[in-house]
Design a protein around this motif. Structure first.
Motif, PDB file in Angstrom:
ATOM      1  N   TYR A  78       0.813  -1.223   0.000  1.00  0.00           N
ATOM      2  CA  TYR A  78       0.000   0.000   0.000  1.00  0.00           C
ATOM      3  C   TYR A  78       0.843   1.269   0.000  1.00  0.00           C
ATOM      4  O   TYR A  78       0.306   2.371   0.109  1.00  0.00           O
ATOM      5  N   ARG A  79       2.152   1.108  -0.151  1.00  0.00           N
ATOM      6  CA  ARG A  79       3.084   2.243  -0.192  1.00  0.00           C
ATOM      7  C   ARG A  79       2.873   3.181   1.008  1.00  0.00           C
ATOM      8  O   ARG A  79       2.761   4.399   0.861  1.00  0.00           O
ATOM      9  N   LEU A  80       2.832   2.569   2.182  1.00  0.00           N
ATOM     10  CA  LEU A  80       2.674   3.332   3.416  1.00  0.00           C
ATOM     11  C   LEU A  80       4.039   3.812   3.903  1.00  0.00           C
ATOM     12  O   LEU A  80       5.079   3.435   3.363  1.00  0.00           O
ATOM     13  N   ASP A  81       4.024   4.616   4.922  1.00  0.00           N
ATOM     14  CA  ASP A  81       5.244   5.143   5.522  1.00  0.00           C
ATOM     15  C   ASP A  81       6.143   3.987   5.970  1.00  0.00           C
ATOM     16  O   ASP A  81       5.713   3.101   6.716  1.00  0.00           O
ATOM     17  N   GLY A  82       7.390   3.993   5.528  1.00  0.00           N
ATOM     18  CA  GLY A  82       8.341   2.944   5.887  1.00  0.00           C
ATOM     19  C   GLY A  82       8.671   2.915   7.374  1.00  0.00           C
ATOM     20  O   GLY A  82       9.243   1.947   7.871  1.00  0.00           O
ATOM     21  N   GLU A  87      -2.385   0.967  13.724  1.00  0.00           N
ATOM     22  CA  GLU A  87      -2.010   2.132  12.930  1.00  0.00           C
ATOM     23  C   GLU A  87      -1.820   1.760  11.460  1.00  0.00           C
ATOM     24  O   GLU A  87      -2.228   2.510  10.561  1.00  0.00           O
ATOM     25  N   VAL A  88      -1.203   0.610  11.200  1.00  0.00           N
ATOM     26  CA  VAL A  88      -1.024   0.153   9.816  1.00  0.00           C
ATOM     27  C   VAL A  88      -2.381  -0.099   9.174  1.00  0.00           C
ATOM     28  O   VAL A  88      -2.619   0.295   8.027  1.00  0.00           O
ATOM     29  N   LEU A  89      -3.279  -0.738   9.908  1.00  0.00           N
ATOM     30  CA  LEU A  89      -4.622  -0.992   9.371  1.00  0.00           C
ATOM     31  C   LEU A  89      -5.365   0.307   9.073  1.00  0.00           C
ATOM     32  O   LEU A  89      -6.087   0.393   8.070  1.00  0.00           O
ATOM     33  N   ALA A  90      -5.177   1.320   9.895  1.00  0.00           N
ATOM     34  CA  ALA A  90      -5.790   2.620   9.624  1.00  0.00           C
ATOM     35  C   ALA A  90      -5.203   3.218   8.344  1.00  0.00           C
ATOM     36  O   ALA A  90      -5.938   3.792   7.518  1.00  0.00           O
ATOM     37  N   GLY A  91      -3.904   3.072   8.158  1.00  0.00           N
ATOM     38  CA  GLY A  91      -3.268   3.538   6.925  1.00  0.00           C
ATOM     39  C   GLY A  91      -3.778   2.790   5.709  1.00  0.00           C
ATOM     40  O   GLY A  91      -3.964   3.379   4.629  1.00  0.00           O
ATOM     41  N   VAL A  92      -4.020   1.500   5.851  1.00  0.00           N
ATOM     42  CA  VAL A  92      -4.557   0.693   4.748  1.00  0.00           C
ATOM     43  C   VAL A  92      -5.958   1.180   4.396  1.00  0.00           C
ATOM     44  O   VAL A  92      -6.296   1.330   3.210  1.00  0.00           O
ATOM     45  N   ARG A  93      -6.773   1.442   5.416  1.00  0.00           N
ATOM     46  CA  ARG A  93      -8.138   1.947   5.148  1.00  0.00           C
ATOM     47  C   ARG A  93      -8.089   3.266   4.372  1.00  0.00           C
ATOM     48  O   ARG A  93      -8.834   3.459   3.407  1.00  0.00           O
ATOM     49  N   GLU A  94      -7.212   4.156   4.790  1.00  0.00           N
ATOM     50  CA  GLU A  94      -7.079   5.449   4.103  1.00  0.00           C
ATOM     51  C   GLU A  94      -6.612   5.251   2.661  1.00  0.00           C
ATOM     52  O   GLU A  94      -7.143   5.891   1.738  1.00  0.00           O
ATOM     53  N   ALA A  95      -5.624   4.390   2.453  1.00  0.00           N
ATOM     54  CA  ALA A  95      -5.099   4.152   1.105  1.00  0.00           C
ATOM     55  C   ALA A  95      -6.156   3.532   0.211  1.00  0.00           C
ATOM     56  O   ALA A  95      -6.280   3.903  -0.960  1.00  0.00           O
ATOM     57  N   ARG A  96      -6.935   2.618   0.727  1.00  0.00           N
ATOM     58  CA  ARG A  96      -7.975   1.971  -0.067  1.00  0.00           C
ATOM     59  C   ARG A  96      -9.082   2.972  -0.405  1.00  0.00           C
ATOM     60  O   ARG A  96      -9.596   2.968  -1.532  1.00  0.00           O
ATOM     61  N   MET A  97      -9.454   3.784   0.544  1.00  0.00           N
ATOM     62  CA  MET A  97     -10.504   4.783   0.276  1.00  0.00           C
ATOM     63  C   MET A  97     -10.022   5.803  -0.744  1.00  0.00           C
ATOM     64  O   MET A  97     -10.794   6.241  -1.601  1.00  0.00           O
ATOM     65  N   ALA A  98      -8.736   6.197  -0.672  1.00  0.00           N
ATOM     66  CA  ALA A  98      -8.168   7.150  -1.627  1.00  0.00           C
ATOM     67  C   ALA A  98      -8.183   6.594  -3.039  1.00  0.00           C
ATOM     68  O   ALA A  98      -8.279   7.346  -4.014  1.00  0.00           O
ATOM     69  N   ARG A  99      -8.094   5.285  -3.160  1.00  0.00           N
ATOM     70  CA  ARG A  99      -8.105   4.625  -4.473  1.00  0.00           C
ATOM     71  C   ARG A  99      -9.507   4.221  -4.912  1.00  0.00           C
ATOM     72  O   ARG A  99      -9.671   3.586  -5.956  1.00  0.00           O
TER      73      ARG A  99
END
Length: 181
Positions: free
Chosen positions: A80-84, A165-177
């Motif tokens: 999901y290209r989240l923050d490393g 926190e990672v799951l929250a980032g995944v939710r945001e990335a999926r919604m953005a897409r």
């Protein structure tokens, strides 16, 4: 995982404490002729083996948890290209938890070794010299094992928070897409 680990820790510590209490109740087996007491000595040995195996199992649960969640975190961050920083935090937590697990495992091995050295059933000469070392060492090392479990539990709780926190980032990335969250 924190709840499962906590319950497993309590069980392992209860087994260690029960085995220690049994050993204190039996006392020194050197020169003992009463068959009933000698049978209790066998129960003490077997309960010690069971407690040791459970202690190693609980420490292994922690190691396995960090290996699995660390890999999951890396793959999700890459996908999901989240923050490393998520992956680095996960690796850092794993590195902080592993020494606790290793020390806990080595402590139980030391208890078993001291017990074997003090065991008159081994037939080796000089085992009576090891009785006090086994007694004091076991009590001290059970405390060390408790501290090791506490150190691992703290890291497991931090890892669980990181996963959220990672799951929250995944939710945001999926919604953005425009994907289902």
């Amino acid at each position: 995982m924190p709840t499962v680990f906590s319950r497993a820790v309590l069980f392992a510590l209860a087994l260690l404490a029960a085995t220690a209490c049994l050993g204190l109740w039996i006392g020194d087996l050197h020169g003992q002729q009463d068959p009933a007491i000698l049978r209790w000595g066998t129960v003490h040995r077997l309960s010690g083996v069971f407690a040791a195996l459970m202690t190693v199992l609980v420490n292994s649960m922690s190691v396995t948890y960090f290996i699995g969640t660390g890999r999951w975190c890396r793959e999700v961050v890459e996908t999901y290209r989240l923050d490393g920083g998520f992956h680095e935090r996960s690796r850092s937590l794993k590195r902080k938890a592993f020494p606790w697990a290793l020390i806990g495992m080595l402590a139980v091995v030391a208890i078993v070794a001291l017990g074997g050295a003090a065991d008159p059933a081994s037939g080796r000469p000089g085992t009576q010299d090891w009785v006090n070392f086994h007694l004091v060492g076991s009590l001290v090392l059970i405390g060390v094992i408790g501290l090791c479990f506490q150190g691992q539990l703290a890291r497991i709780r931090e890892q669980q928070q990181l996963i959220e926190e990672v799951l929250a980032g995944v939710r945001e990335a999926r919604m953005a897409r425009g994907l289902e969250a």
